[in-house]
Design a protein around this motif. Structure first.
Motif, PDB file in Angstrom:
ATOM      1  N   ARG A   1      14.709   6.234 -12.525  1.00 15.80           N
ATOM      2  CA  ARG A   1      14.221   5.404 -11.400  1.00 15.80           C
ATOM      3  C   ARG A   1      15.119   5.242 -10.360  1.00 15.80           C
ATOM      4  NH1 ARG A   1      11.854   5.689 -16.307  1.00 15.80           N
ATOM      5  NH2 ARG A   1      10.622   3.906 -17.062  1.00 15.80           N
ATOM      6  N   ARG A   2      16.427   4.794 -10.647  1.00 16.16           N
ATOM      7  CA  ARG A   2      17.445   4.324  -9.573  1.00 16.16           C
ATOM      8  C   ARG A   2      17.865   5.646  -8.883  1.00 16.16           C
ATOM      9  NH1 ARG A   2      22.238   1.413  -8.356  1.00 16.16           N
ATOM     10  NH2 ARG A   2      24.028   2.920  -8.094  1.00 16.16           N
TER      11      ARG A   2
ATOM     12  N   ASN B   1       1.070   5.014  -8.927  1.00 17.62           N
ATOM     13  CA  ASN B   1       0.944   4.767  -7.552  1.00 17.62           C
ATOM     14  C   ASN B   1       0.724   5.956  -6.292  1.00 17.62           C
ATOM     15  OD1 ASN B   1       0.789   2.214  -5.784  1.00 17.62           O
ATOM     16  ND2 ASN B   1       2.745   2.747  -4.871  1.00 17.62           N
ATOM     17  N   SER B   2       1.119   7.143  -6.958  1.00 16.61           N
ATOM     18  CA  SER B   2       1.128   8.153  -6.212  1.00 16.61           C
ATOM     19  C   SER B   2      -0.598   8.507  -6.276  1.00 16.61           C
ATOM     20  CB  SER B   2       1.570   9.394  -6.839  1.00 16.61           C
ATOM     21  OG  SER B   2       1.305   9.757  -7.850  1.00 16.61           O
ATOM     22  N   PHE B   3      -1.212   8.079  -6.915  1.00 20.59           N
ATOM     23  CA  PHE B   3      -2.771   8.177  -7.256  1.00 20.59           C
ATOM     24  C   PHE B   3      -3.516   7.816  -5.856  1.00 20.59           C
ATOM     25  CE2 PHE B   3      -1.945   9.845 -11.286  1.00 20.59           C
ATOM     26  CZ  PHE B   3      -2.580  10.758 -11.509  1.00 20.59           C
ATOM     27  N   THR B   4      -2.764   6.742  -5.189  1.00 22.76           N
ATOM     28  CA  THR B   4      -3.377   6.727  -3.954  1.00 22.76           C
ATOM     29  C   THR B   4      -3.502   7.653  -3.013  1.00 22.76           C
ATOM     30  OG1 THR B   4      -1.204   6.127  -3.003  1.00 22.76           O
ATOM     31  CG2 THR B   4      -2.185   4.391  -3.932  1.00 22.76           C
ATOM     32  N   GLY B   5      -2.722   8.762  -3.308  1.00 21.59           N
ATOM     33  CA  GLY B   5      -2.951  10.117  -2.536  1.00 21.59           C
ATOM     34  C   GLY B   5      -4.490  10.725  -2.883  1.00 21.59           C
ATOM     35  N   ILE B   6      -4.988  10.544  -3.931  1.00 21.21           N
ATOM     36  CA  ILE B   6      -6.483  11.127  -4.387  1.00 21.21           C
ATOM     37  C   ILE B   6      -7.444  10.460  -3.503  1.00 21.21           C
ATOM     38  CG2 ILE B   6      -8.206  11.489  -6.098  1.00 21.21           C
ATOM     39  CD1 ILE B   6      -5.750  13.201  -6.728  1.00 21.21           C
TER      40      ILE B   6
ATOM     41  N   SER C   1       5.912   6.322  -5.822  1.00 18.97           N
ATOM     42  CA  SER C   1       5.864   6.939  -7.326  1.00 18.97           C
ATOM     43  C   SER C   1       6.483   5.665  -8.444  1.00 18.97           C
ATOM     44  CB  SER C   1       6.354   8.149  -7.519  1.00 18.97           C
ATOM     45  OG  SER C   1       7.827   7.880  -7.072  1.00 18.97           O
ATOM     46  N   VAL C   2       7.777   5.436  -8.271  1.00 19.15           N
ATOM     47  CA  VAL C   2       8.646   4.834  -9.328  1.00 19.15           C
ATOM     48  C   VAL C   2       8.547   3.319  -8.663  1.00 19.15           C
ATOM     49  CG1 VAL C   2       9.776   6.794  -9.988  1.00 19.15           C
ATOM     50  CG2 VAL C   2      10.654   5.265  -8.223  1.00 19.15           C
ATOM     51  N   MET C   3       8.396   3.002  -7.685  1.00 18.79           N
ATOM     52  CA  MET C   3       8.533   1.468  -7.149  1.00 18.79           C
ATOM     53  C   MET C   3       7.727   0.611  -8.122  1.00 18.79           C
ATOM     54  SD  MET C   3       8.353  -0.676  -3.611  1.00 18.79           S
ATOM     55  CE  MET C   3       6.617  -0.253  -3.255  1.00 18.79           C
ATOM     56  N   LEU C   4       6.533   0.884  -7.953  1.00 20.97           N
ATOM     57  CA  LEU C   4       5.524  -0.054  -8.863  1.00 20.97           C
ATOM     58  C   LEU C   4       5.884  -0.072 -10.335  1.00 20.97           C
ATOM     59  CD1 LEU C   4       3.335  -2.289  -8.583  1.00 20.97           C
ATOM     60  CD2 LEU C   4       1.527   0.088  -8.861  1.00 20.97           C
TER      61      LEU C   4
END
Length: 531
Positions: A345-346, A165-170, A399-402
């Motif tokens: 994750r938690r 999900n962090s790759f939305t940053g790219i 990051s970890v939510m998805l």
């Protein structure tokens, strides 16, 4: 929970301690196909930053008559309205035709929508293009993350899917840089060019997707056990049908599907049919709403309006800050996601949300001070805490939510559960994006107090309901909410069946291409796993 020594890390003992993935050509191929699906998420990030960047472009404002209030809110929310329309049908298509064909359909609609958006002559045409983008994106967003999480090598899943999900940053960085550069173009092409470039990631996916492998989990679920086995041997086993991890994975998938079919988990109502499924669904919906109402969308989509509250109205400065913010967020999100199995994750979600609350309270206080005293120092601190807040958001929620919401659901319900999460997220986002510009215009910095209060509630939700899932395979994580004993039983059954498989194939010499049939002991050759 889940991190206990009895069940956590069981599969890792089956991986050769001297294994180095970069030494194997087939692992590079696997990485390539995984990155192709990650590209779909880059397109999501591109769109988010594009909407924010366009609001700062003079010719976009001119061509659409300087939209404000509800009109601006509709322009920001319309794509999510489109994605809501795809949510009931996308999982049905995904479960019936597979992940690859779902992405193919989604990219076709996204290419059409992006072209309409770039060619828009009025607001209605622009809205139509964004609705099509959202509808097609709903199919992609249903299949892309599932493909990544289901195709990855087991020990890579937490890092790749955690940072997915962090790759939305790219995409966001590219869009922010483009709108920064096209700001100086004295024509409508200042916004049409970035809008047109939005077709590129979808076009690349469309052209290449059918040459890659299908999800082995979907193949198992749809009864194509031989193709599932072939895919696992080719990529995870690097061509070795004797590989103990491949044997374990295959048997664990098969046993998991058997149990799910016994439980009759196939319909939408199954999302709420048992205590374990109700718990999963509640957590997924809670995370979806929390991610949208934690204040980040206020900064992401309406950065220009937020900056105006501290008197930063120079458009090049706004665009430059937008670019710097997206780059910083990508670094934070990727780093946290990559280490999601190390820290858990938690723990990442709790730490990130605590920091978000701290920093957003500071944004609120400094914004109030700036509006009362017009202190430049207070304005500078608002900027600082916005950066820190969005970085903390990227650490946890980007990051970890998805990863978390896709891994906690059984295989047969994963697509439908992902749609439930997406519906909760998109509906929350539509309301959020529609109300934010109106509330900002009327309340200014006082609107931030609403998010301060909401983040306290979100922290309590995370603390009492989110459980740890690190150190498990995808099948084991999905079983976790039915009890740790269920996970232990699944591991035991997979070990026993894998041992029987290993004995059945030991008489066959390893040639790098042999693949046993799903029925124990039956061997035949199959090299092309992509057909």
């Amino acid at each position: 929970m889940a991190g206990g020594a009895q069940i956590s890390g069981h599969y890792k003992q089956l991986i050769d301690p001297n294994f180095r993935w970069w030494k194997h050509p087939r692992m590079w191929k696997l990485m390539f196909w995984t990155c192709l699906y990650i590209l779909g998420n880059c397109a999501n990030g591109y769109d988010g930053a594009l909407v924010s960047g366009m609001q700062i472009l003079p010719y976009w404002l001119k061509d659409f008559n300087n939209p404000t209030g509800s009109t601006l809110g509709l322009l920001g929310a319309i794509q999510n309205i489109g994605s809501l329309g795809s949510i009931p049908v996308a999982p049905l298509w995904n479960d019936r035709f597979g992940r690859r064909k779902t992405v193919m359909l989604g990219t076709t609609m996204m290419i059409t929508g992006a072209a309409l958006q770039a060619a828009a002559k009025d607001v209605n045409m622009f809205l139509g293009g964004r609705v099509m983008l959202g509808f097609g994106g709903g199919f992609n967003n249903n299949a892309d993350p599932l493909m990544v999480i289901e195709l990855c090598f087991p020990s890579h899943r937490h890092a790749i899917a955690g940072s997915y999900n962090s790759f939305t940053g790219i995409g966001s960085i590219i869009a922010a840089a483009l709108t920064f550069g096209t700001y100086y173009m004295a024509s409508s092409w200042s916004w049409r060019l970035p809008a047109l470039i939005q077709v590129l990631p979808s076009t690349i996916q469309f052209c290449l997707i059918m040459f890659g492998p299908e999800s082995p989990r979907w193949l198992m679920l749809s009864g194509q056990e031989q193709r599932c086995w072939d895919t696992l041997v080719y990529y995870h086993g690097r061509g070795d049908p004797h590989d103990p991890l491949v044997l374990y994975e295959f048997e664990e998938m098969k046993e998991s599907v058997r149990k799910e079919k016994e439980a009759k988990r196939t319909q939408w109502k199954s999302l709420f049919a048992s205590k374990g499924m109700r718990r999963r669904s509640f957590i997924m919906m809670g995370l979806a709403v929390s991610g949208q109402w934690s204040g980040n969308s206020l900064v992401t989509y309406y950065l220009a309006q937020v900056l105006k509250t501290i008197n930063i109205t120079d458009r090049p400065s706004q665009l430059g800050l937008n670019l710097a913010l997206t780059a910083f967020n990508f670094i934070c999100g990727f780093t946290a996601g990559f280490h999601s199995d190390r820290f858990g994750r938690r723990r990442i979600l709790l730490t990130a949300t605590s920091l978000m609350l701290l920093f957003f309270v500071c944004v609120t206080i400094c914004s109030a001070e700036y509006n009362i005293s017009h202190s430049n120092v207070a304005g500078d601190f608002v900027l600082l805490f916005i950066f820190l807040f969005t970085g903390a958001y990227a650490m946890g929620w980007s990051s970890v939510m998805l990863l978390y919401v896709t891994e906690i659901v059984p295989m047969s319900m994963r697509s439908k559960a992902h749609s439930l999460w997406a519906f909760s997220q998109a509906s929350s986002q539509v309301l959020n994006q529609y109300t934010n510009p109106i509330a900002l215009a009327n309340m200014g910095w006082k609107y931030y107090i609403v998010f301060d209060c909401l983040m306290v509630i979100i922290l309590l939700f995370l603390y009492f309901f989110v459980v740890e899932t690190k150190g498990l395979t995808l099948e084991e994580t999905a079983m976790l909410f039915d009890g740790e004993q269920e996970v232990a039983d699944l591991q035991k059954d997979a070990d026993e069946h894998a041992a029987a498989d290993r004995m059945a194939v030991e008489h066959v010499p390893h040639t790098g291409g042999d693949s046993p049939d799903p029925e124990k002991g039956s061997i035949h050759y199959r090299e092309d796993v992509n057909a």
